[in-house]
Design an enzyme around this catalytic site. Sequence first.
Site, PDB file in Angstrom:
ATOM      1  N   GLY A 119      41.452  29.064  33.660  1.00 59.48           N
ATOM      2  CA  GLY A 119      40.380  28.559  32.799  1.00 59.48           C
ATOM      3  C   GLY A 119      40.678  27.576  32.329  1.00 59.48           C
ATOM      4  O   GLY A 119      39.541  26.883  32.019  1.00 59.48           O
ATOM      5  N   SER A 159      32.901  31.720  31.362  1.00 60.93           N
ATOM      6  CA  SER A 159      31.579  32.669  31.953  1.00 60.93           C
ATOM      7  C   SER A 159      32.366  33.460  31.425  1.00 60.93           C
ATOM      8  O   SER A 159      33.567  34.125  32.228  1.00 60.93           O
ATOM      9  CB  SER A 159      30.842  32.901  33.566  1.00 60.93           C
ATOM     10  OG  SER A 159      32.420  32.929  34.492  1.00 60.93           O
ATOM     11  N   ASP A 216      44.679  39.843  36.117  1.00 62.67           N
ATOM     12  CA  ASP A 216      45.792  40.076  36.023  1.00 62.67           C
ATOM     13  C   ASP A 216      46.181  41.270  35.643  1.00 62.67           C
ATOM     14  O   ASP A 216      47.901  41.475  36.045  1.00 62.67           O
ATOM     15  CB  ASP A 216      45.823  39.398  34.950  1.00 62.67           C
ATOM     16  CG  ASP A 216      45.631  37.737  34.352  1.00 62.67           C
ATOM     17  OD1 ASP A 216      45.721  37.202  35.491  1.00 62.67           O
ATOM     18  OD2 ASP A 216      45.409  37.383  33.647  1.00 62.67           O
ATOM     19  N   ARG A 275      37.116  25.657  31.363  1.00 62.90           N
ATOM     20  CA  ARG A 275      36.649  24.314  29.914  1.00 62.90           C
ATOM     21  C   ARG A 275      35.704  23.292  31.347  1.00 62.90           C
ATOM     22  O   ARG A 275      35.234  22.098  30.407  1.00 62.90           O
ATOM     23  CB  ARG A 275      37.565  24.348  29.316  1.00 62.90           C
ATOM     24  CG  ARG A 275      38.162  26.055  28.869  1.00 62.90           C
ATOM     25  CD  ARG A 275      39.009  25.820  27.950  1.00 62.90           C
ATOM     26  NE  ARG A 275      40.093  25.370  27.815  1.00 62.90           N
ATOM     27  CZ  ARG A 275      40.988  25.929  29.200  1.00 62.90           C
ATOM     28  NH1 ARG A 275      40.639  27.192  28.467  1.00 62.90           N
ATOM     29  NH2 ARG A 275      43.001  26.033  29.133  1.00 62.90           N
TER      30      ARG A 275
END
Length: 229
Positions: free
Chosen positions: A61, A71, A82, A65
């Site tokens: 993540g 996306s 997860d 960024r």
Amino acid sequence: MAKNKSIPIRPSKLSVYLYIPNIIGYTRVLMNCFAFAICFSNKWIFCALYFISFVCDGIDGWVARKFNQVSTFGAVLDMVTDRISTACLLVILSQVYRPGMVFLSLLALDIGSHWLQMYSTFLLGKASHKDVKDSTNWLFKAYYGNRMFMAYCCVACEVLYISLFLLAQNETEKLMDVLKASITEGSLVSVLVVLSLFGWAIKQLVNIIQMKTAADVCVLHDINKKERP
């Protein structure tokens, strides 16, 4: 005289699939596949690989960024990885502990609450299932609104499951006996079990709130749809 505006280059499908965070996601999938393949033959390597994969969940993540490679596909890949990883571990725990239904119930709660949350997000037209600013539940808002708090709960949950797997000596362990022993023993794994119980409990409570909140959104959507002329 009007200035020429640069036209943004449309990325190809392949380039999106090859975004750095998505490559991290593929690596997580492969890592978990190998980890679960050896989970009973080498518990410590399994736990190490599983936890590294879990840590990568936060890294991808940040990378997305950082390099402007956020996306929808990456977000879905991340969540599916997860959920499947946790589900597989819960299935394994259901086989080595009695009553196994405890872990299967946790699996159902985890999958059900997240699926409902994703669907309710779609109905509300939101970009992310973590957008709960309009929720009236303070714990729900605190969980998704504070990255550190959410990270603590998620880490505590995974650490508890990994620790329980390490503590299982055979396939007929009684869950309550192991938990009681963890409180009295001073081993590192036992301490991790005790320390992670609070965060785990918070996450399960959030899952319940999430399921109820998302279900309400679905019901209200049906009611509003029937009221339309």
